[in-house]
Scaffold this motif. Structure first.
Motif, mmCIF file in Angstrom:
data_model
loop_
_atom_site.group_PDB
_atom_site.id
_atom_site.type_symbol
_atom_site.label_atom_id
_atom_site.label_comp_id
_atom_site.label_asym_id
_atom_site.label_seq_id
_atom_site.Cartn_x
_atom_site.Cartn_y
_atom_site.Cartn_z
ATOM 1 N N UNK A 131 0.811 -1.221 0.000
ATOM 2 C CA UNK A 131 0.000 0.000 0.000
ATOM 3 C C UNK A 131 0.842 1.269 0.000
ATOM 4 N N UNK A 132 2.148 1.122 0.236
ATOM 5 C CA UNK A 132 3.001 2.303 0.290
ATOM 6 C C UNK A 132 2.979 3.085 -1.018
ATOM 7 N N UNK A 133 3.070 2.348 -2.135
ATOM 8 C CA UNK A 133 3.119 3.022 -3.429
ATOM 9 C C UNK A 133 1.853 3.840 -3.676
ATOM 10 N N UNK A 134 0.692 3.272 -3.287
ATOM 11 C CA UNK A 134 -0.574 3.994 -3.463
ATOM 12 C C UNK A 134 -0.597 5.253 -2.625
ATOM 13 N N UNK B 237 14.776 -9.195 -0.185
ATOM 14 C CA UNK B 237 16.006 -9.469 -0.930
ATOM 15 C C UNK B 237 16.099 -8.682 -2.225
ATOM 16 N N UNK B 238 14.950 -8.294 -2.768
ATOM 17 C CA UNK B 238 14.948 -7.516 -4.012
ATOM 18 C C UNK B 238 14.173 -6.221 -3.783
ATOM 19 N N UNK B 239 14.504 -5.126 -4.504
ATOM 20 C CA UNK B 239 13.777 -3.852 -4.350
ATOM 21 C C UNK B 239 12.302 -4.019 -4.690
ATOM 22 N N UNK B 240 11.473 -3.212 -4.047
ATOM 23 C CA UNK B 240 10.033 -3.271 -4.299
ATOM 24 C C UNK B 240 9.750 -2.577 -5.627
ATOM 25 N N UNK B 241 9.155 -3.305 -6.559
ATOM 26 C CA UNK B 241 9.029 -2.804 -7.926
ATOM 27 C C UNK B 241 8.164 -1.555 -8.016
ATOM 28 N N UNK B 242 7.055 -1.518 -7.259
ATOM 29 C CA UNK B 242 6.161 -0.359 -7.353
ATOM 30 C C UNK B 242 6.848 0.914 -6.864
ATOM 31 N N UNK C 161 7.725 4.398 -8.959
ATOM 32 C CA UNK C 161 7.419 5.761 -8.535
ATOM 33 C C UNK C 161 8.643 6.648 -8.603
ATOM 34 N N UNK C 162 9.792 6.106 -8.265
ATOM 35 C CA UNK C 162 11.035 6.873 -8.368
ATOM 36 C C UNK C 162 11.333 7.188 -9.826
ATOM 37 N N UNK D 124 9.227 7.416 -12.227
ATOM 38 C CA UNK D 124 8.238 8.373 -12.729
ATOM 39 C C UNK D 124 8.352 9.741 -12.065
ATOM 40 N N UNK D 125 9.319 9.880 -11.171
ATOM 41 C CA UNK D 125 9.600 11.140 -10.476
ATOM 42 C C UNK D 125 8.446 11.592 -9.584
ATOM 43 N N UNK D 126 7.709 10.619 -9.080
ATOM 44 C CA UNK D 126 6.670 10.943 -8.114
ATOM 45 C C UNK D 126 7.245 11.081 -6.719
ATOM 46 N N UNK D 127 8.437 10.542 -6.518
ATOM 47 C CA UNK D 127 9.148 10.704 -5.250
ATOM 48 C C UNK D 127 10.641 10.573 -5.542
ATOM 49 N N UNK D 128 11.447 11.373 -4.860
ATOM 50 C CA UNK D 128 12.891 11.314 -5.058
ATOM 51 C C UNK D 128 13.469 10.076 -4.385
#
Length: 457
Positions: free
Chosen positions: A303-306, A326-331, A335-336, A338-342
């Motif tokens: 839910x973080x991405x939303x 173990x792997x980065x969260x894709x969503x 967002x990074x 798409x420049x919605x968050x730095x």
């Protein structure tokens, strides 16, 4: 006789006039003035005609002035002036797009279809300053047309109905074509209109319930054996009747929850209480804490991405602190990108451990022995005398997963779906987390965390 005299002389003149509206009059983008004049003379005005006459009255002009040759320049100048006035009036309330202007023009067009090929037409156009183009009024969104038409018609509603009496306006389901945020704009106009007239309106939309004036709300429902009841008492009202109020209140709470300049999104309540507690411990020792940032638990990593997308749209400063698998969260990575968050504002708990750590929850920032003690204390009854030790844990990088594996191996079920309640254990850990019980290097982990969070904003 006396009663009749009192009624005619004193009571009747003081009675307000009730106006009921369930069908709202929409303004057309092109008006043939000779045809409008004919319908006015014949007493055959349509709903759109009524609104058009309201526009002319608002402009301070008349059909006669607009149609006459000698009145063109004067009427055109008046229409240009009223275009500025109406633009300001409408966009004082319509906040969905502020880059619009209302423009009027008068001209004849013999090549147009009847009746627009006969005499002068009044054209209403909307200019988009951002793109530098104009479009006919009736090609704008249905919501904008409705809002504009409503404002024009009701701005001088007493003239519309030819009365000097006070008015009580009864509006049935206004604003149905409006976007949820536009309904909030409409409520602002209703509030201003109510300074001149008493207004009663019905709605099923939670966005048409002003949470700042809940005392004005009445519930209307058809009760068995009682008939239609209007009440301000919610006790006993059906779920269907109070749902718009519940939704309005929930929306208000959601909006007011994020009121700080800095909002740190975390996954769950265990993260919330541990970070708050450790922030207080460090601040008591003169070190970096949360300061003016507030913690917002969002209910899980998915839910973080939303939440980032929703809160970012509100122009709030947000940062994310999440568990690291173990792997980065894709969503979040999307967002990074798409420049919605730095990227500097997306943090995970593994950043505050040694470089070899590629997975971590907040529990991994605590001393393992201390967290195991908190687990044993919080689940002493369920464990029935069995005690977990650090030595019994496996080699998974995350202590939560190691405990889950131990529970499964020993056939212990604490939750129906497996695992254990992280919040419950976090609560038991709080009294153990003091500046005296923690080593300097253990405190330094959280000191580093809070400094990094502060830099993220």
């Amino acid at each position: 006789m006396v009663e009749g005299h009192i009624w005619q002389m004193y009571l009747s003149p003081a009675m307000p006039k009730f106006l009921y509206f369930d069908d709202y009059k929409l303004l057309e983008g092109k008006i043939n003035l000779p045809s409008l004049q004919q319908r006015q003379s014949a007493g055959q005005l349509t709903d759109a005609d009524e609104t058009a006459l309201g526009l002319l009255e608002l402009a301070g002009t008349s059909l006669k002035d607009l149609i006459s040759d000698e009145g063109y320049e004067t009427a055109k100048a008046e229409l240009e002036a009223i275009g500025l006035d109406i633009t300001q009036k409408v966009f004082d309330f319509w906040k969905q797009n502020q880059d619009l202007d209302v423009e009027f023009d008068l001209k004849a067009d013999s090549k147009d279809a009847p009746p627009y090929n006969n005499g002068v037409n009044l054209y209403i156009r909307i200019k988009n300053r951002r793109h530098g183009v104009t479009v006919p009024f009736d090609q704008r969104s249905k919501g904008f047309i409705w809002f504009f038409s409503f404002l024009v018609w009701f701005d001088a509603v007493k003239s519309r109905v030819n009365t000097n009496n006070d008015l009580i306006l009864l509006l049935d389901e206004p604003g149905l074509n409006l976007h949820a945020l536009a309904q909030a704009d409409f409520l602002a106009y209703i509030r201003e209109l109510s300074e001149q007239h008493q207004i009663i309106y019905t709605t099923h939309s939670p966005f048409m319930v002003d949470s700042a004036y809940l005392e004005d709300v009445r519930v209307v429902e058809d009760r068995v054996k009682e008939g239609t009841k209007i009440t301000r008492e919610l006790a006993g009202s059906s779920d269907e009747s109070v749902f718009p109020l519940q939704a309005a209140l929930g929306y208000s709470i959601a909006q007011n929850l994020f009121i700080a300049k800095k909002n740190l999104l975390v996954e769950g309540p265990a993260d919330l209480i541990l970070l708050q507690h450790m922030g207080s411990v460090l601040e008591a020792n003169g070190k970096q804490g949360l300061n003016d940032a507030i913690l917002v638990p969002v209910g899980g990593l998915d839910k973080l991405a939303t939440f980032v997308a929703l809160l970012g749209a509100n122009k709030l400063k947000i940062a994310v602190l999440h568990d690291r698998a173990s792997t980065p969260h894709q969503k979040l990575e999307d967002l990074i990108r798409q420049r919605l968050i730095e990227r500097k504002r997306v943090l995970d708990f593994s950043m505050f451990l040694d470089e070899s750590a590629n997975e971590a929850d907040i529990e991994d920032l605590l001393p393992s022995e201390l967290y195991i003690d908190a687990f044993n204390a919080s689940y002493a009854k369920e464990l029935k005398g069995k005690t977990l030790t650090v030595e019994e844990l496996g080699d998974h990088p995350r202590i939560v997963e190691r405990i889950n594996k131990w529970l499964k191996q020993n056939g212990i079920t604490l939750l129906k779906d497996g695992g254990f309640n992280h919040y419950r254990v976090a609560q038991a850990a709080l009294p153990m987390l003091t500046s005296e019980s923690l080593k300097p290097e253990e405190l330094a982990i959280f000191d580093k965390l809070f400094k990094r969070v502060s830099d993220a904003f």
